[in-house]
Design a protein around this motif. Structure first.
Motif, PDB file in Angstrom:
ATOM      1  N   ALA A  69     -74.057 -50.707 -22.038  1.00  0.00           N
ATOM      2  CA  ALA A  69     -74.164 -50.052 -20.740  1.00  0.00           C
ATOM      3  C   ALA A  69     -72.873 -50.077 -19.940  1.00  0.00           C
ATOM      4  O   ALA A  69     -72.785 -49.423 -18.898  1.00  0.00           O
ATOM      5  CB  ALA A  69     -75.291 -50.695 -19.916  1.00  0.00           C
ATOM      6  N   THR A  70     -71.876 -50.824 -20.400  1.00  0.00           N
ATOM      7  CA  THR A  70     -70.594 -50.943 -19.697  1.00  0.00           C
ATOM      8  C   THR A  70     -69.477 -50.861 -20.730  1.00  0.00           C
ATOM      9  O   THR A  70     -68.907 -51.884 -21.115  1.00  0.00           O
ATOM     10  CB  THR A  70     -70.521 -52.267 -18.926  1.00  0.00           C
ATOM     11  OG1 THR A  70     -70.900 -53.343 -19.790  1.00  0.00           O
ATOM     12  CG2 THR A  70     -71.462 -52.263 -17.723  1.00  0.00           C
ATOM     13  N   PHE A  71     -69.130 -49.666 -21.154  1.00  0.00           N
ATOM     14  CA  PHE A  71     -68.213 -49.447 -22.282  1.00  0.00           C
ATOM     15  C   PHE A  71     -66.833 -50.027 -22.056  1.00  0.00           C
ATOM     16  O   PHE A  71     -66.273 -50.677 -22.933  1.00  0.00           O
ATOM     17  CB  PHE A  71     -68.106 -47.944 -22.566  1.00  0.00           C
ATOM     18  CG  PHE A  71     -67.173 -47.605 -23.688  1.00  0.00           C
ATOM     19  CD1 PHE A  71     -67.596 -47.695 -24.999  1.00  0.00           C
ATOM     20  CD2 PHE A  71     -65.868 -47.177 -23.431  1.00  0.00           C
ATOM     21  CE1 PHE A  71     -66.741 -47.376 -26.050  1.00  0.00           C
ATOM     22  CE2 PHE A  71     -65.000 -46.859 -24.461  1.00  0.00           C
ATOM     23  CZ  PHE A  71     -65.433 -46.958 -25.780  1.00  0.00           C
ATOM     24  N   GLY A  72     -66.240 -49.812 -20.894  1.00  0.00           N
ATOM     25  CA  GLY A  72     -64.902 -50.332 -20.611  1.00  0.00           C
ATOM     26  C   GLY A  72     -63.859 -49.719 -21.531  1.00  0.00           C
ATOM     27  O   GLY A  72     -63.591 -48.529 -21.475  1.00  0.00           O
ATOM     28  N   PHE A 132     -74.222 -47.901 -14.991  1.00  0.00           N
ATOM     29  CA  PHE A 132     -75.024 -48.642 -15.957  1.00  0.00           C
ATOM     30  C   PHE A 132     -76.452 -48.861 -15.474  1.00  0.00           C
ATOM     31  O   PHE A 132     -77.352 -49.115 -16.266  1.00  0.00           O
ATOM     32  CB  PHE A 132     -74.348 -49.952 -16.377  1.00  0.00           C
ATOM     33  CG  PHE A 132     -74.365 -51.075 -15.376  1.00  0.00           C
ATOM     34  CD1 PHE A 132     -75.458 -51.895 -15.256  1.00  0.00           C
ATOM     35  CD2 PHE A 132     -73.256 -51.345 -14.590  1.00  0.00           C
ATOM     36  CE1 PHE A 132     -75.460 -52.968 -14.363  1.00  0.00           C
ATOM     37  CE2 PHE A 132     -73.240 -52.409 -13.702  1.00  0.00           C
ATOM     38  CZ  PHE A 132     -74.359 -53.214 -13.583  1.00  0.00           C
ATOM     39  N   SER A 133     -76.695 -48.719 -14.192  1.00  0.00           N
ATOM     40  CA  SER A 133     -78.065 -48.845 -13.696  1.00  0.00           C
ATOM     41  C   SER A 133     -78.962 -47.736 -14.220  1.00  0.00           C
ATOM     42  O   SER A 133     -80.182 -47.873 -14.225  1.00  0.00           O
ATOM     43  CB  SER A 133     -78.070 -48.815 -12.169  1.00  0.00           C
ATOM     44  OG  SER A 133     -77.568 -47.574 -11.694  1.00  0.00           O
ATOM     45  N   SER A 134     -78.376 -46.631 -14.677  1.00  0.00           N
ATOM     46  CA  SER A 134     -79.166 -45.482 -15.134  1.00  0.00           C
ATOM     47  C   SER A 134     -79.342 -45.444 -16.645  1.00  0.00           C
ATOM     48  O   SER A 134     -79.736 -44.416 -17.197  1.00  0.00           O
ATOM     49  CB  SER A 134     -78.510 -44.181 -14.666  1.00  0.00           C
ATOM     50  OG  SER A 134     -77.255 -43.989 -15.291  1.00  0.00           O
ATOM     51  N   LEU A 187     -76.615 -54.466 -23.983  1.00  0.00           N
ATOM     52  CA  LEU A 187     -75.489 -55.317 -23.602  1.00  0.00           C
ATOM     53  C   LEU A 187     -74.905 -54.805 -22.294  1.00  0.00           C
ATOM     54  O   LEU A 187     -74.646 -53.610 -22.138  1.00  0.00           O
ATOM     55  CB  LEU A 187     -74.416 -55.295 -24.689  1.00  0.00           C
ATOM     56  CG  LEU A 187     -73.091 -56.007 -24.353  1.00  0.00           C
ATOM     57  CD1 LEU A 187     -73.326 -57.494 -24.123  1.00  0.00           C
ATOM     58  CD2 LEU A 187     -72.077 -55.776 -25.464  1.00  0.00           C
ATOM     59  N   MET A 188     -74.688 -55.729 -21.350  1.00  0.00           N
ATOM     60  CA  MET A 188     -74.037 -55.396 -20.092  1.00  0.00           C
ATOM     61  C   MET A 188     -72.938 -56.421 -19.834  1.00  0.00           C
ATOM     62  O   MET A 188     -73.194 -57.621 -19.837  1.00  0.00           O
ATOM     63  CB  MET A 188     -75.044 -55.382 -18.936  1.00  0.00           C
ATOM     64  CG  MET A 188     -76.108 -54.318 -19.068  1.00  0.00           C
ATOM     65  SD  MET A 188     -77.140 -54.138 -17.593  1.00  0.00           S
ATOM     66  CE  MET A 188     -78.098 -55.645 -17.677  1.00  0.00           C
ATOM     67  N   ASP A 189     -71.722 -55.927 -19.621  1.00  0.00           N
ATOM     68  CA  ASP A 189     -70.555 -56.759 -19.357  1.00  0.00           C
ATOM     69  C   ASP A 189     -70.104 -56.414 -17.937  1.00  0.00           C
ATOM     70  O   ASP A 189     -69.402 -55.432 -17.714  1.00  0.00           O
ATOM     71  CB  ASP A 189     -69.480 -56.420 -20.396  1.00  0.00           C
ATOM     72  CG  ASP A 189     -68.237 -57.270 -20.267  1.00  0.00           C
ATOM     73  OD1 ASP A 189     -68.217 -58.178 -19.428  1.00  0.00           O
ATOM     74  OD2 ASP A 189     -67.272 -57.008 -21.002  1.00  0.00           O
ATOM     75  N   ILE A 217     -73.106 -60.405 -19.620  1.00  0.00           N
ATOM     76  CA  ILE A 217     -71.941 -61.229 -19.298  1.00  0.00           C
ATOM     77  C   ILE A 217     -71.598 -60.996 -17.832  1.00  0.00           C
ATOM     78  O   ILE A 217     -71.391 -59.859 -17.405  1.00  0.00           O
ATOM     79  CB  ILE A 217     -70.723 -60.849 -20.166  1.00  0.00           C
ATOM     80  CG1 ILE A 217     -71.047 -61.006 -21.650  1.00  0.00           C
ATOM     81  CG2 ILE A 217     -69.513 -61.721 -19.791  1.00  0.00           C
ATOM     82  CD1 ILE A 217     -69.957 -60.475 -22.563  1.00  0.00           C
ATOM     83  N   SER A 218     -71.552 -62.065 -17.056  1.00  0.00           N
ATOM     84  CA  SER A 218     -71.186 -61.962 -15.642  1.00  0.00           C
ATOM     85  C   SER A 218     -69.958 -62.820 -15.387  1.00  0.00           C
ATOM     86  O   SER A 218     -69.621 -63.707 -16.177  1.00  0.00           O
ATOM     87  CB  SER A 218     -72.342 -62.403 -14.745  1.00  0.00           C
ATOM     88  OG  SER A 218     -72.724 -63.734 -15.039  1.00  0.00           O
ATOM     89  N   PHE A 219     -69.295 -62.539 -14.232  1.00  0.00           N
ATOM     90  CA  PHE A 219     -68.018 -63.187 -13.975  1.00  0.00           C
ATOM     91  C   PHE A 219     -67.935 -63.903 -12.635  1.00  0.00           C
ATOM     92  O   PHE A 219     -66.916 -64.506 -12.338  1.00  0.00           O
ATOM     93  CB  PHE A 219     -66.874 -62.177 -14.093  1.00  0.00           C
ATOM     94  CG  PHE A 219     -66.564 -61.822 -15.518  1.00  0.00           C
ATOM     95  CD1 PHE A 219     -65.558 -62.464 -16.201  1.00  0.00           C
ATOM     96  CD2 PHE A 219     -67.309 -60.863 -16.175  1.00  0.00           C
ATOM     97  CE1 PHE A 219     -65.282 -62.160 -17.524  1.00  0.00           C
ATOM     98  CE2 PHE A 219     -67.043 -60.546 -17.498  1.00  0.00           C
ATOM     99  CZ  PHE A 219     -66.031 -61.190 -18.175  1.00  0.00           C
ATOM    100  N   HIS A 220     -68.958 -63.816 -11.814  1.00  0.00           N
ATOM    101  CA  HIS A 220     -68.946 -64.643 -10.608  1.00  0.00           C
ATOM    102  C   HIS A 220     -70.375 -65.024 -10.258  1.00  0.00           C
ATOM    103  O   HIS A 220     -71.343 -64.483 -10.792  1.00  0.00           O
ATOM    104  CB  HIS A 220     -68.218 -63.980  -9.434  1.00  0.00           C
ATOM    105  CG  HIS A 220     -68.791 -62.683  -8.968  1.00  0.00           C
ATOM    106  ND1 HIS A 220     -69.978 -62.585  -8.284  1.00  0.00           N
ATOM    107  CD2 HIS A 220     -68.312 -61.417  -9.063  1.00  0.00           C
ATOM    108  CE1 HIS A 220     -70.217 -61.325  -7.979  1.00  0.00           C
ATOM    109  NE2 HIS A 220     -69.233 -60.597  -8.445  1.00  0.00           N
TER     110      HIS A 220
END
Length: 354
Positions: free
Chosen positions: A38-41, A91-93, A110-112, A251-254
């Motif tokens: 959902a978050t290709f980057g 990515f919410s959609s 997968l969500m990064d 995967i989260s960062f904060h």
């Protein structure tokens, strides 16, 4: 979040750990079905997923950043695998995208979460105080309100709420007051350098090793992109779209992001007795918590930006999804998450990232 060690380069955080979490090893070396990045980057996770999937599997990727879409579809790094498709969308959609494509249910999601290193290291995007550039901060540069536009009209109270809530900044009020005072003097903040300078003059006590503007930049980015609300919406869709046995890996960062993920998984994987009706039947649990993982010391030493990353994994149970009960039925209402209060005011347009 894709991570960089030099400008516009990146290292994918928890690459193998996140991909391997998407399916049970008992499924065999080449799982079939529909998977979602959902978050290709810049596609680190997607490329590894494709290398593992079976020949009839599908991988659908999303990103709200036009640069990410271009990276996936153009030039020498374009992904030409027929099993792959990327969609320009938040990515919410992801659930709506899968439904529109006539696919589903989904075997792995997968969500990064967060901002990617190419975004941070590109001065034109306005995410970093390391460069003096237009104060944009939008993940999707084709729509929505930039951070500078928000600062041009927000009141002291609105700014204080955003900076305190999303930046966890104890000097939120004096920072907000200074920003509005500068605007009232005919000098609205329009660049990253101007914003950083205002914060530096206002924040008298600095955390060791941290620029005083760090928390304010984070807060504005989260608000402009409605990042937390996007995350809550994306998680809620996992209950309806994941197949029994399907995996969710985030995967989260904060701490703000991780708290949302942790709470969501716990809420749907742990039975809690309602003291008002202690003999009521246990609620059906729609998730099974698999675990939590952080980067190894080796990864952190080679990629310092991975230090704060947390991977949480859960598996969808066979319990069918059903609308959550209303308050008064013995259980607290657990309606769909993602309201403006928890997610920030909608900015009009990566859902929460990219």
């Amino acid at each position: 979040m894709q991570q960089a060690t030099s400008p516009l380069q990146h290292r994918t955080v928890l690459l193998h750990e996140a991909v391997e979490a998407l399916w049970d090893a008992a499924e065999g070396p080449h799982p079939q079905g529909v998977y979602v990045d959902a978050t290709f980057g810049r596609g680190g996770h997607s490329r590894l997923i494709l290398s593992r999937l079976g020949p009839e599997a599908r991988l659908i990727a999303l990103d709200r950043d036009p640069d990410a879409i271009a990276h996936a579809t153009q030039g020498p790094d374009a992904i030409t695998d027929p099993r792959f498709q990327i969609v320009h969308a938040p990515f919410s959609s992801w659930a709506e995208v899968i439904a529109d494509l006539g696919l589903g249910p989904v075997q792995g999601l997968l969500m990064d979460i967060g901002v990617s290193s190419p975004q941070i290291d590109n001065p034109a995007r306005g995410f970093s105080f390391r460069f003096d550039a237009p104060l944009d901060m939008r993940m999707d540069t084709t729509q929505g309100e930039s951070a500078a536009d928000f600062l041009a009209h927000a009141s002291v109270d609105e700014l204080t709420e955003v900076i305190r809530t999303y930046g966890e900044e104890r000097f939120a009020w004096p920072i907000a007051k200074a920003l509005v005072a500068r605007r009232d003097e005919g000098q609205p903040v329009r660049t990253t350098g101007e914003l950083s300078a205002v914060v530096a003059r206002t924040v008298k006590t600095r955390e060791v090793g941290q620029d005083p503007a760090t928390r304010t930049f984070q807060a504005l980015r989260i608000h402009v992109n409605r990042e937390l609300g996007e995350l809550e919406d994306a998680l809620a869709s996992a209950l309806t779209m994941l197949a029994p046995g399907g995996r969710l890996a985030v995967i989260s960062f904060h701490s703000l992001e991780d708290r949302i993920v942790k709470t969501f998984i716990a809420k749907h994987s742990k039975d809690e007795v309602d003291r008002r009706v202690p003999f009521a039947a246990p609620k059906p649990l729609m998730l099974h918590a698999i675990g939590r993982l952080k980067p190894s010391e080796t990864e952190v030493s080679g990629n310092p930006r991975s230090r704060s990353a947390v991977l949480r994994v859960a598996e969808r149970t066979e319990v069918p999804w059903s609308p959550e009960p209303e308050v008064g039925g013995g259980r607290a209402s657990r309606g769909k998450a993602g309201g403006a209060k928890s997610g920030g005011a909608k900015a009009g347009g990566r859902g929460g990232r990219r």
